[in-house]
Design a protein around this motif. Structure first.
Motif, PDB file in Angstrom:
ATOM      1  N   VAL A   1     -12.223   3.838   6.430  1.00  0.00           N
ATOM      2  CA  VAL A   1     -10.916   3.803   5.769  1.00  0.00           C
ATOM      3  C   VAL A   1     -11.092   3.715   4.257  1.00  0.00           C
ATOM      4  N   LEU A   2     -12.036   2.888   3.815  1.00  0.00           N
ATOM      5  CA  LEU A   2     -12.296   2.744   2.382  1.00  0.00           C
ATOM      6  C   LEU A   2     -12.795   4.059   1.786  1.00  0.00           C
ATOM      7  N   GLN A   3     -13.706   4.724   2.483  1.00  0.00           N
ATOM      8  CA  GLN A   3     -14.203   6.013   1.999  1.00  0.00           C
ATOM      9  C   GLN A   3     -13.076   7.037   1.912  1.00  0.00           C
ATOM     10  N   ALA A   4     -12.208   7.059   2.917  1.00  0.00           N
ATOM     11  CA  ALA A   4     -11.075   7.989   2.912  1.00  0.00           C
ATOM     12  C   ALA A   4     -10.136   7.688   1.747  1.00  0.00           C
ATOM     13  N   PHE A   5      -9.875   6.396   1.504  1.00  0.00           N
ATOM     14  CA  PHE A   5      -8.975   6.019   0.408  1.00  0.00           C
ATOM     15  C   PHE A   5      -9.560   6.445  -0.938  1.00  0.00           C
ATOM     16  N   ILE A   6     -10.833   6.150  -1.154  1.00  0.00           N
ATOM     17  CA  ILE A   6     -11.470   6.495  -2.428  1.00  0.00           C
ATOM     18  C   ILE A   6     -11.492   8.005  -2.623  1.00  0.00           C
TER      19      ILE A   6
ATOM     20  N   TRP B   1      -3.098   7.192 -12.719  1.00  0.00           N
ATOM     21  CA  TRP B   1      -3.751   6.418 -11.666  1.00  0.00           C
ATOM     22  C   TRP B   1      -2.729   5.731 -10.761  1.00  0.00           C
ATOM     23  N   GLY B   2      -1.623   5.259 -11.351  1.00  0.00           N
ATOM     24  CA  GLY B   2      -0.604   4.569 -10.567  1.00  0.00           C
ATOM     25  C   GLY B   2       0.053   5.479  -9.542  1.00  0.00           C
ATOM     26  N   VAL B   3       0.392   6.693  -9.956  1.00  0.00           N
ATOM     27  CA  VAL B   3       0.993   7.659  -9.038  1.00  0.00           C
ATOM     28  C   VAL B   3       0.034   7.980  -7.898  1.00  0.00           C
ATOM     29  N   ALA B   4      -1.237   8.215  -8.243  1.00  0.00           N
ATOM     30  CA  ALA B   4      -2.241   8.518  -7.218  1.00  0.00           C
ATOM     31  C   ALA B   4      -2.401   7.352  -6.245  1.00  0.00           C
ATOM     32  N   PHE B   5      -2.407   6.129  -6.773  1.00  0.00           N
ATOM     33  CA  PHE B   5      -2.587   4.946  -5.928  1.00  0.00           C
ATOM     34  C   PHE B   5      -1.442   4.798  -4.932  1.00  0.00           C
ATOM     35  N   VAL B   6      -0.210   4.988  -5.394  1.00  0.00           N
ATOM     36  CA  VAL B   6       0.952   4.837  -4.516  1.00  0.00           C
ATOM     37  C   VAL B   6       0.959   5.913  -3.440  1.00  0.00           C
ATOM     38  N   LEU B   7       0.750   7.163  -3.842  1.00  0.00           N
ATOM     39  CA  LEU B   7       0.778   8.273  -2.884  1.00  0.00           C
ATOM     40  C   LEU B   7      -0.298   8.113  -1.804  1.00  0.00           C
ATOM     41  N   VAL B   8      -1.502   7.794  -2.226  1.00  0.00           N
ATOM     42  CA  VAL B   8      -2.603   7.654  -1.270  1.00  0.00           C
ATOM     43  C   VAL B   8      -2.455   6.372  -0.462  1.00  0.00           C
ATOM     44  N   GLY B   9      -1.941   5.312  -1.078  1.00  0.00           N
ATOM     45  CA  GLY B   9      -1.731   4.064  -0.356  1.00  0.00           C
ATOM     46  C   GLY B   9      -0.791   4.238   0.821  1.00  0.00           C
ATOM     47  N   VAL B  10       0.314   4.960   0.606  1.00  0.00           N
ATOM     48  CA  VAL B  10       1.257   5.234   1.698  1.00  0.00           C
ATOM     49  C   VAL B  10       0.603   6.134   2.742  1.00  0.00           C
ATOM     50  N   LEU B  11      -0.151   7.128   2.284  1.00  0.00           N
ATOM     51  CA  LEU B  11      -0.822   8.066   3.193  1.00  0.00           C
ATOM     52  C   LEU B  11      -1.744   7.340   4.165  1.00  0.00           C
ATOM     53  N   LEU B  12      -2.598   6.469   3.643  1.00  0.00           N
ATOM     54  CA  LEU B  12      -3.533   5.736   4.500  1.00  0.00           C
ATOM     55  C   LEU B  12      -2.841   4.602   5.245  1.00  0.00           C
ATOM     56  N   GLY B  13      -1.783   4.038   4.657  1.00  0.00           N
ATOM     57  CA  GLY B  13      -1.049   2.973   5.331  1.00  0.00           C
ATOM     58  C   GLY B  13      -0.433   3.458   6.639  1.00  0.00           C
ATOM     59  N   LEU B  14       0.096   4.680   6.626  1.00  0.00           N
ATOM     60  CA  LEU B  14       0.667   5.248   7.838  1.00  0.00           C
ATOM     61  C   LEU B  14      -0.397   5.498   8.901  1.00  0.00           C
ATOM     62  N   THR B  15      -1.624   5.725   8.480  1.00  0.00           N
ATOM     63  CA  THR B  15      -2.711   5.993   9.422  1.00  0.00           C
ATOM     64  C   THR B  15      -3.286   4.705   9.995  1.00  0.00           C
ATOM     65  N   VAL B  16      -3.443   3.695   9.155  1.00  0.00           N
ATOM     66  CA  VAL B  16      -4.041   2.431   9.603  1.00  0.00           C
ATOM     67  C   VAL B  16      -3.178   1.741  10.657  1.00  0.00           C
TER      68      VAL B  16
ATOM     69  N   ASN C   1     -11.701  11.090   6.137  1.00  0.00           N
ATOM     70  CA  ASN C   1     -10.497  11.483   5.438  1.00  0.00           C
ATOM     71  C   ASN C   1      -9.292  11.147   6.299  1.00  0.00           C
ATOM     72  N   ASN C   2      -8.114  11.253   5.730  1.00  0.00           N
ATOM     73  CA  ASN C   2      -6.911  10.816   6.434  1.00  0.00           C
ATOM     74  C   ASN C   2      -6.679  11.594   7.725  1.00  0.00           C
ATOM     75  N   ALA C   3      -6.808  12.922   7.674  1.00  0.00           N
ATOM     76  CA  ALA C   3      -6.554  13.740   8.864  1.00  0.00           C
ATOM     77  C   ALA C   3      -7.504  13.392   9.996  1.00  0.00           C
ATOM     78  N   ALA C   4      -8.781  13.225   9.669  1.00  0.00           N
ATOM     79  CA  ALA C   4      -9.766  12.886  10.698  1.00  0.00           C
ATOM     80  C   ALA C   4      -9.478  11.521  11.305  1.00  0.00           C
ATOM     81  N   LEU C   5      -8.959  10.592  10.506  1.00  0.00           N
ATOM     82  CA  LEU C   5      -8.670   9.243  11.004  1.00  0.00           C
ATOM     83  C   LEU C   5      -7.453   9.210  11.929  1.00  0.00           C
ATOM     84  N   PHE C   6      -6.349   9.857  11.528  1.00  0.00           N
ATOM     85  CA  PHE C   6      -5.178   9.746  12.396  1.00  0.00           C
ATOM     86  C   PHE C   6      -5.304  10.600  13.656  1.00  0.00           C
ATOM     87  N   LEU C   7      -6.230  11.568  13.655  1.00  0.00           N
ATOM     88  CA  LEU C   7      -6.476  12.335  14.880  1.00  0.00           C
ATOM     89  C   LEU C   7      -7.253  11.529  15.915  1.00  0.00           C
ATOM     90  N   LEU C   8      -7.744  10.356  15.525  1.00  0.00           N
ATOM     91  CA  LEU C   8      -8.404   9.469  16.489  1.00  0.00           C
ATOM     92  C   LEU C   8      -7.382   8.763  17.373  1.00  0.00           C
TER      93      LEU C   8
END
Length: 328
Positions: free
Chosen positions: A100-105, A151-166, A181-188
């Protein structure tokens, strides 16, 4: 029948699959490219740090691009990918939280690359469209605000993206991907991922629309300024510095588009893997070369290099704006 393992904290990556005859050749090539990329980017950062005439908003913003995507982004993905080349497929394991950390970064740095290039386009427009007020507009405070916003815009957009997956439970452990990455994670997950697909598509459309739109608007305005200006020297220098920024953007844009297009064609899975690796290597290697070659010409155009705001104002009052533009 597929075997399910619910909420396992150990995941398996597909990685690159080569025959034993080619593994070490591919490993050597990717390692050489990685070292080459790191050396170029670190060298360019050192150059910007020690050269006072490069202490300008344009190069400070470029440092964001270099540090984020080219150095940190590549370091998160490529070293592990190279190690996985030496491991059999069954041993390419990664912990869930590490994944998850690697996907977020990875998503964070990729998104920030777009937002940073957008504010760099704004910097170029101010430098060319309003050179006499450049120093008053692009102050250190403004550069800081633009950087934090990117950086703030990127953080918010990606934070929501991974939050929905986690939030999803997992029933699989194998990811058909080189890295997390996000797609590979939510396909699990075996749950309904409709919301993830909708947000992911919206995320991509909004980011690319804003990115492309800002480039079109900015460069249209710059073109108008150049066409209405009779100063051929200024137009020539503007073309050089803008072509540098535009080329960096197009390399990143088309590298990403190739992956998105290949993702729609499952029969080209191996080609997609190679494209994913090149997406990290090629822009990271070319960006410092492009900016390094153009740094001298770009510095000549930049009002902050040779004339302070006070000097520019004095020249404008004494000789007129045209004389100042000729001197920049």
């Amino acid at each position: 029948m597929e075997n399910y393992t619910y909420n396992s904290f150990t995941l398996q990556l597909e990685g690159l699959n080569f025959t034993k005859d080619f593994v070490y050749t591919v490993l050597f090539l990717f390692l050489a490219f990685y070292i080459f990329t790191m050396t170029l980017n670190l060298g360019f950062l050192i150059l910007i740090f020690i050269e006072k005439n490069l202490h300008q908003p344009m190069y400070i913003l470029f440092c964001n691009l270099t540090v984020t995507n080219d150095i940190l982004g590549n370091s998160v993905v490529l070293p592990r990918l190279l190690l996985d080349l030496l491991r059999p497929p069954s041993e390419r394991l990664i912990g869930y939280y590490e994944c998850v950390l690697q996907a977020f970064i990875t998503h964070m740095f990729n998104t920030a690359s777009h937002t940073v290039l957008m504010i760099m386009a704004f910097d170029r427009y101010v430098a060319i469209g309003n050179p006499l007020r450049y120093s008053a507009i692009m102050t250190n405070r403004m550069v800081m605000k633009l950087t934090v916003s990117a950086w703030g815009v990127a953080f918010v957009l990606v934070g929501v993206l991974l939050g929905l997956t986690v939030r999803l439970s997992r029933c699989r452990t194998f990811m058909q991907s080189l890295y997390c990455n996000n797609a590979a994670l939510f396909l699990l997950s075996c749950e309904n991922v409709f919301i993830n697909n909708v947000y992911g598509l919206t995320f991509t459309v909004v980011l690319f629309t804003a990115s492309i739109g800002s480039m079109v608007i900015t460069y249209t305005k710059i073109t108008v300024v150049c066409l209405t200006s009779k100063n051929k020297t200024l137009n020539s220098k503007a073309l050089k510095t803008c072509s540098t920024h535009l080329l960096v953007y197009l390399i990143m844009f088309f590298s990403g588009m190739i992956i998105i297009i290949l993702h729609r064609f499952p029969q080209y899975s191996e080609e997609k893997k190679i494209a994913a690796v090149l997406y990290h290597i090629v822009p990271g290697a070319l960006n410092p070369i492009i900016y390094g070659m153009q740094s001298k010409e770009s510095a000549l155009l930049h009002p902050a290099c040779d004339l302070s705001w006070k000097a520019a104002r004095q020249h404008a009052l004494r000789y007129g704006a045209a004389a100042v533009l000729s001197a920049l």
